[in-house]
Design a protein around this motif. Structure first.
Motif, PDB file in Angstrom:
ATOM      1  N   ASP A 109       0.838  -1.195   0.000  1.00 17.74           N
ATOM      2  CA  ASP A 109       0.000   0.000   0.000  1.00 17.74           C
ATOM      3  C   ASP A 109       0.879   1.254   0.000  1.00 17.74           C
ATOM      4  N   VAL A 137       0.695   3.337   3.282  1.00 17.68           N
ATOM      5  CA  VAL A 137       1.455   2.781   4.404  1.00 17.68           C
ATOM      6  C   VAL A 137       2.950   2.837   4.132  1.00 17.68           C
ATOM      7  N   SER A 197      -3.827  -2.857   4.638  1.00 15.87           N
ATOM      8  CA  SER A 197      -3.880  -1.928   3.507  1.00 15.87           C
ATOM      9  C   SER A 197      -5.006  -0.917   3.651  1.00 15.87           C
ATOM     10  N   ASN A 198      -4.754   0.298   3.163  1.00 14.27           N
ATOM     11  CA  ASN A 198      -5.786   1.333   3.101  1.00 14.27           C
ATOM     12  C   ASN A 198      -6.635   1.216   1.841  1.00 14.27           C
ATOM     13  N   THR A 199      -6.278   0.325   0.936  1.00 13.53           N
ATOM     14  CA  THR A 199      -6.973   0.225  -0.347  1.00 13.53           C
ATOM     15  C   THR A 199      -8.174  -0.707  -0.305  1.00 13.53           C
ATOM     16  N   ASP A 255      -5.399  -4.487  12.908  1.00 15.56           N
ATOM     17  CA  ASP A 255      -5.280  -3.305  12.064  1.00 15.56           C
ATOM     18  C   ASP A 255      -3.832  -2.817  12.068  1.00 15.56           C
ATOM     19  N   ARG A 310      -2.526  -0.810   9.659  1.00 22.34           N
ATOM     20  CA  ARG A 310      -2.383   0.295   8.701  1.00 22.34           C
ATOM     21  C   ARG A 310      -1.528   1.441   9.228  1.00 22.34           C
ATOM     22  N   ASN A 311      -1.710   1.792  10.478  1.00 26.51           N
ATOM     23  CA  ASN A 311      -0.913   2.854  11.082  1.00 26.51           C
ATOM     24  C   ASN A 311       0.250   2.203  11.828  1.00 26.51           C
ATOM     25  N   GLU A 360     -16.513   1.849   7.873  1.00 30.86           N
ATOM     26  CA  GLU A 360     -16.391   1.829   6.413  1.00 30.86           C
ATOM     27  C   GLU A 360     -17.703   2.191   5.734  1.00 30.86           C
TER      28      GLU A 360
END
Length: 586
Positions: free
Chosen positions: A77, A80, A322-324, A358, A360-361, A377
């Motif tokens: 991503d 990220v 992933s943020n996608t 999670d 992502r961060n 979401e």
């Protein structure tokens, strides 16, 4: 002239001015500010690289096809890991033997403790006996094995590294140091992770055996207790005591016959193919029941093994790095995590907790309840007027994206009913049927992709028909009217929900007036006949191709036979001539 004395390199610390001591909050604040500063300073660079990426991809593709060198880059991503930019380079993966990395181990430990804390909060301070994990290749590569680290730490086992940093061995964490019972685990692996990291699956299997055999623990050994319970269940199912003893330790499972999916998606979407969720659970347990924890028994499928392993599961966990994509936007999440949740519910008779790891961060990894993830979401995408308005600029493909989101919402409703509130379907009805935000959504779908809205309304009706959403008669009437109008005006798109569910078609027809219902049924029948004719035509073409190939083969065989015959005659004639000449000489 007086000489200045040089200050010594190693001076005695000034005790009158000690080093400042910072609190954890101050450290976290400083790191956050540093991250923000780094991001802001690189915004223009990232924007430029993103803009250059399409052209870079085409140049790299042509260069690769021409046999040229394509420079490597990490995958994943770009939000990220901005080092993935520009795209269009040759992605590399990971050295599986180095996982879980030291960083991943620390993150995994933290997330495992986070999982236990969340479970305790919801279950009167009791810890889970068994946790079931999904392993995905994308997360494995990007986090360097953080989910595998969670699995090992739950068992109370830690990695041992050689001088090259490879994880080649394991060590039991002493019970006093662990400070809790060893928690049993079950792992389902995706096909891609199985292919790139088989050795890590063997590592997990070893960890299970080590944890089961741990002695002198201060707490109950839940791994050992669960193995005994699984052995008893397997004997009751008909396995011999010897086979049951061996299979009871199996904890790593995946797709049968080297498969890459669960095989339940089409079944879930075709609502008339099942009446009881146990039917879906059975297909899932069968399709994902191959054992992958031992090199000597690779891909071994033993009936009841997966079912026995899931007995006693209290929570299921899925990675998200992933943020996608999210729980709603990617159907594989409800397929794997949701499928595992449904299987556990049918094996144990109780609803397990469901959490997303999670990742992502990178500065704030956490466990998140799947219901919360779906809620966030849906509010930021599916039900968000600003998102909808921007997506509508994308035309037909965006319309298809809305349909996929509705399909996946229904999929989650089947897999984990508690994750989808009835109010969510009410809001979907208000946004897409009643157009509460006045975005002209009907006009958008009708001009860009009426098939997508046909699918969305059909799925909404199926959700109600299955009893997953207690829609009012007014809501059902409105949805059915919109659906039948679209079918009658634009012909049936004939997706699975629109054309291939006879019970749903009857249900929809019952919610509109007889004339509309009759026209609707005729349009569906017309579309199904057209679809069948197209299939038959395709089969005819394929048959002609087969016949043509057969005729070619027959022609070749005939030519070969003639050639062999001619050659044989020539050989016989030559032999006769030679013999005749010999006689004349005599």
């Amino acid at each position: 002239m007086e000489k200045k004395q040089n200050t010594p390199i190693h001076s005695t610390p000034d005790v009158s001015n000690p080093e400042p001591v910072y609190t954890q909050a101050e450290i976290d604040w400083a790191m956050a500010v540093s991250e923000v500063e780094r991001a802001i300073l690189n915004v223009y660079r990232y924007k430029t690289l993103l803009a250059e990426s399409p052209e870079h991809e085409m140049v790299s593709l042509l260069n690769a096809l021409n046999g040229g060198f394509v420079s490597p880059s990490p995958g994943g991503d770009p939000i990220v890991n901005p080092n993935t930019l520009p795209t269009g380079r040759n992605l590399y993966g990971i050295n599986a033997e180095n996982t879980p990395s030291e960083s991943a181990w620390e993150k995994g430990k933290m997330l495992a403790e986070n999982t236990i804390a969340m479970y305790r909060k919801h279950h009167n301070d009791s810890i889970p006996r068994k946790v079931s994990y999904t392993l995905w290749s994308g997360e494995f590569i990007e986090t360097e094995g953080a989910t595998i680290a969670q699995v090992l730490y739950m068992l109370g086992v830690e990695p041992v590294r050689d001088v090259f940093g490879r994880v080649t061995d394991l060590r039991l964490i002493p019970s006093k140091e662990l400070g809790r019972p060893r928690i049993d685990v079950v792992v389902q692996t995706s096909g891609q992770l199985r292919d790139i990291a088989a050795s890590r699956l063997f590592l997990i299997n070893r960890a299970v055996n080590m944890a089961a055999e741990a002695k002198d623990d201060e707490y109950e050994n839940q791994v050992s207790s669960d193995i005994i319970e699984a052995e008893r269940l397997l004997v009751d199912k008909g396995l011999s005591p010897k086979a049951a003893r061996e299979v009871s330790r199996h904890r790593v499972f995946g797709g049968v016959n080297g498969g890459y999916g669960t095989g339940i998606q089409s079944m879930v979407q075709a609502g008339d193919r099942w009446e009881n969720e146990q039917e879906i659970a059975d297909v899932y347990l069968n399709n994902m029941g191959a054992f992958y924890g031992d090199e000597t028994q690779w891909e071994n499928l033993q009936q009841y093994a997966f079912e026995a392993a899931l007995t006693g599961t209290d929570a299921v966990i899925q990675p998200r790095q992933s943020n996608t994509w999210g729980a709603l936007s990617l159907d594989h999440v409800y397929e794997f995590m949701g499928g595992l949740n449904l299987a556990v519910r049918n094996v144990t008779g109780k609803e397990p907790d469901a959490y997303l790891s999670d990742y992502r961060n990178h500065s704030h990894m956490r466990m998140q309840e799947v219901k919360e993830a779906i809620g966030v979401e849906s509010r930021t995408t599916l039900l968000n007027p600003h998102y909808i308005e921007e997506m509508m600029k994308g035309g037909a493909s965006s319309a298809g994206t809305f349909a996929e989101l509705i399909q996946n919402t229904y999929g989650w409703n089947v897999m984990k009913p508690q994750a989808i509130d009835h109010e969510m379907w009410d809001e979907i009805y208000e946004v897409y049927v009643k157009d509460k935000h006045h975005l002209q959504v009907h006009n958008f779908f009708e001009t860009q992709n009426p098939a997508a809205l046909q699918e969305m309304t059909a799925v909404m009706m199926e959700t109600a028909r299955k009893g997953l959403w207690p829609a009012t008669e007014q809501q059902l009437s409105d949805i059915a009217e919109l659906h039948t109008r679209l079918v009658n005006k634009y012909d049936a798109a004939c997706s699975g929900a629109v054309c291939d569910n006879a019970k749903l078609r009857q249900y929809i027809a019952s919610k509109v007036d007889p004339q509309t219902a009759s026209q609707y049924q005729q349009q569906i029948q017309k579309a199904r006949l057209s679809q069948s004719a197209a299939t038959d035509q395709q089969n005819v073409v394929m048959k002609k191709e087969e016949l043509s190939q057969a005729e070619k083969t027959k022609h070749i065989i005939s030519n070969v036979a003639v050639a062999v015959l001619v050659l044989s005659v020539l050989v016989v004639m030559i032999i006769m001539v030679i013999r005749r000449r010999k006689k004349e000489k005599e």
